[in-house]
Design a protein around this motif. Structure first.
Motif, PDB file in Angstrom:
ATOM      1  N   PHE A 194     -22.476   5.246  -3.761  1.00  8.85           N
ATOM      2  CA  PHE A 194     -23.591   5.932  -4.416  1.00  8.85           C
ATOM      3  C   PHE A 194     -23.231   6.340  -5.840  1.00  8.85           C
ATOM      4  CE2 PHE A 194     -25.858   9.746  -5.687  1.00  8.85           C
ATOM      5  CZ  PHE A 194     -27.177   9.406  -5.437  1.00  8.85           C
ATOM      6  N   SER A 195     -22.068   6.943  -5.996  1.00  8.96           N
ATOM      7  CA  SER A 195     -21.680   7.468  -7.305  1.00  8.96           C
ATOM      8  C   SER A 195     -20.838   6.511  -8.125  1.00  8.96           C
ATOM      9  CB  SER A 195     -20.909   8.784  -7.114  1.00  8.96           C
ATOM     10  OG  SER A 195     -19.821   8.597  -6.223  1.00  8.96           O
ATOM     11  N   ALA A 196     -20.296   5.467  -7.504  1.00  7.14           N
ATOM     12  CA  ALA A 196     -19.386   4.557  -8.199  1.00  7.14           C
ATOM     13  C   ALA A 196     -19.978   3.952  -9.475  1.00  7.14           C
ATOM     14  CB  ALA A 196     -18.930   3.447  -7.250  1.00  7.14           C
ATOM     15  N   PRO A 197     -21.244   3.507  -9.499  1.00  9.95           N
ATOM     16  CA  PRO A 197     -21.768   2.932 -10.747  1.00  9.95           C
ATOM     17  C   PRO A 197     -21.684   3.889 -11.934  1.00  9.95           C
ATOM     18  CG  PRO A 197     -23.239   2.436  -8.913  1.00  9.95           C
ATOM     19  CD  PRO A 197     -22.231   3.413  -8.407  1.00  9.95           C
ATOM     20  N   TYR A 198     -21.873   5.170 -11.675  1.00  6.72           N
ATOM     21  CA  TYR A 198     -21.850   6.161 -12.755  1.00  6.72           C
ATOM     22  C   TYR A 198     -20.413   6.494 -13.161  1.00  6.72           C
ATOM     23  CZ  TYR A 198     -26.577   6.387 -11.010  1.00  6.72           C
ATOM     24  OH  TYR A 198     -27.838   6.041 -10.598  1.00  6.72           O
ATOM     25  N   PHE A 199     -19.511   6.585 -12.181  1.00 10.81           N
ATOM     26  CA  PHE A 199     -18.107   6.789 -12.521  1.00 10.81           C
ATOM     27  C   PHE A 199     -17.582   5.634 -13.375  1.00 10.81           C
ATOM     28  CE2 PHE A 199     -17.627   9.322  -8.342  1.00 10.81           C
ATOM     29  CZ  PHE A 199     -17.846  10.525  -8.991  1.00 10.81           C
ATOM     30  N   ILE A 200     -17.885   4.419 -12.965  1.00 19.19           N
ATOM     31  CA  ILE A 200     -17.397   3.232 -13.688  1.00 19.19           C
ATOM     32  C   ILE A 200     -17.968   3.199 -15.098  1.00 19.19           C
ATOM     33  CG2 ILE A 200     -17.513   0.703 -13.734  1.00 19.19           C
ATOM     34  CD1 ILE A 200     -17.449   0.833 -10.626  1.00 19.19           C
ATOM     35  N   ALA A 201     -19.272   3.413 -15.211  1.00 22.02           N
ATOM     36  CA  ALA A 201     -19.894   3.397 -16.540  1.00 22.02           C
ATOM     37  C   ALA A 201     -19.342   4.514 -17.415  1.00 22.02           C
ATOM     38  CB  ALA A 201     -21.410   3.520 -16.407  1.00 22.02           C
TER      39      ALA A 201
END
Length: 401
Positions: free
Chosen positions: A202-209
């Motif tokens: 859920f949160s991985a896309p935002y952490f990566i970006a």
């Protein structure tokens, strides 16, 4: 002739980081306030399903403040871990998170046990599990609805600590983010629940970006970091639109989906502007004060606001109760920061840092022979002038260093 500078992909991990970006304090506060207004607009404490029909059309998007939190975390946590050992990074995070969190568990747990919060009365084992902040991993119910995001953050911190253990460099960050994206796809395809717990989809896309945006801020824009920003944005939209978002149920498929895309894209746009330096001159000190309120506000607002709204709105009405409840939770947040975080964070951080070097500070006990001192090494002979004049890359620091 000038010596060639080393490539940024080989930059060492001990380069100094940039100074505090006060605009991030403002963004964190806005994200927290958005979550507050979302919860206050939707709470059943009003006694009606929709106490503010017109206002909730806007405040319903406050739930996306959590995604902004994750995007900021990707940026800030990589910045915080850069050049630190895993132990010192962990010490900084523990000292930052736990004092206010423990206060919230004790206060909210006391309210629940005292019967003031009637939706659930936690058992002693539930309270103890919540004190660790690891209750989600043990499948124990969160004492407060907002605690679920802390588990996502803790997993991210653990991943960053692993990266810090091998040494954080530009190139290793790119490899780390690339592996994370590939493993997300594999875990989803294979329906691998254990792997997904490590990857926090859920949160991985935002952490990566957020990590990629920090690389852009620190080293300047180049293709690979921008690609990871684009991947994070696309995956963030995919997870947001999967299923039926509240905006779709309210506004219909076309308009609701467009609004979700617009809100998430706006979040990314603001953080892109931060990364490229548009807000670097925004250096108002009071923004840091807002930043200090963010975490305790996030932790305490839900149940404290519920009780205040439940007690006040029958006598004062909805329109007066709402701003009073918001002001009250801001005062509570300041009190927690002043009385809990300020006195405890620095002491806890100092104690944790001392514990990391306890072995080096040990004094030999009686009966134990102290190690003989090492003989002094002779000073090296001075370099011949031709070698000293041609040493490559002397004094080079990449952008942001």
């Amino acid at each position: 002739m000038l010596a060639a500078a080393p490539r940024i992909s080989d930059a060492p991990a001990n380069l100094p980081g940039p100074s505090r970006l006060r605009v991030l304090d403002l963004l964190r506060f806005c994200a927290a306030l958005g979550v507050v207004l979302f919860h206050f607009g939707e709470t059943r404490a009003w006694g009606t399903p929709n106490a503010f029909p017109a206002l909730s059309a806007v405040t319903m998007f406050g739930v996306y403040g959590v995604r902004l939190f994750f995007l900021i975390s990707g940026f800030v946590i990589l910045m915080s871990a850069w050049g630190r050992t895993p132990g010192h990074f962990a010490a900084s995070r523990i000292a930052r998170l736990y004092p206010a969190y423990w206060a919230s568990v004790l206060v909210l747990g006391g309210l629940a046990v005292g019967g003031l919060i009637t939706d659930h009365r936690p058992s002693l084992t539930e309270l103890l599990a919540n004190m660790t902040m690891l209750q989600h991993g043990f499948r124990v119910r969160d004492l407060e609805i907002v605690y679920w995001t802390l588990w996502q953050e803790l997993v991210f911190y653990a991943l960053i600590a692993c990266l810090a253990a091998v040494g954080i460099t530009y190139r290793r960050c790119l490899a780390f983010m690339g592996a994370w994206v590939i493993l997300l796809a594999i875990a989803d395809r294979a329906d691998a629940d254990l792997l997904q717990q490590f990857l926090v989809p859920f949160s991985a896309p935002y952490f990566i970006a957020g990590m990629a945006l920090y690389l852009i801020h620190r080293f300047g824009g180049s293709l690979f970091p921008w690609l990871f920003v684009a991947v994070g944005w696309a995956l963030g939209l995919y997870t947001a639109l999967d299923g039926e978002p509240t905006a779709v149920r309210r506004y219909g498929q076309a308009l609701g989906s467009a609004l979700v895309v617009g809100v998430i894209s706006l979040i990314f746009l603001v953080m892109i502007l931060v990364a490229v330096g548009v807000f670097d001159r925004l250096d108002w000190r009071w923004l840091t004060f807002l930043g200090t309120l963010t975490y305790p506000l996030y932790l305490f607002h839900h149940h404290v606001g519920f009780l205040l709204i439940q007690w006040l709105h029958p006598a004062l009405g909805n329109r007066l109760t709402l701003p009073l409840a918001v002001a009250a939770v801001l005062v509570v947040a300041y009190g927690v920061h002043r009385l809990v975080e300020r006195p405890l964070q620095s002491r806890m951080r100092a104690a944790l840092d001392r514990s990391l070097t306890a072995d080096a500070a040990r004094v030999p006990t009686a009966g134990t022979a102290a190690a003989a001192p090492m003989p002094a090494m002779p000073a090296p002979a001075p370099m011949p002038p031709p070698y000293a004049e041609t040493a490559p890359g002397a004094g080079y620091l990449p952008r942001g260093g």
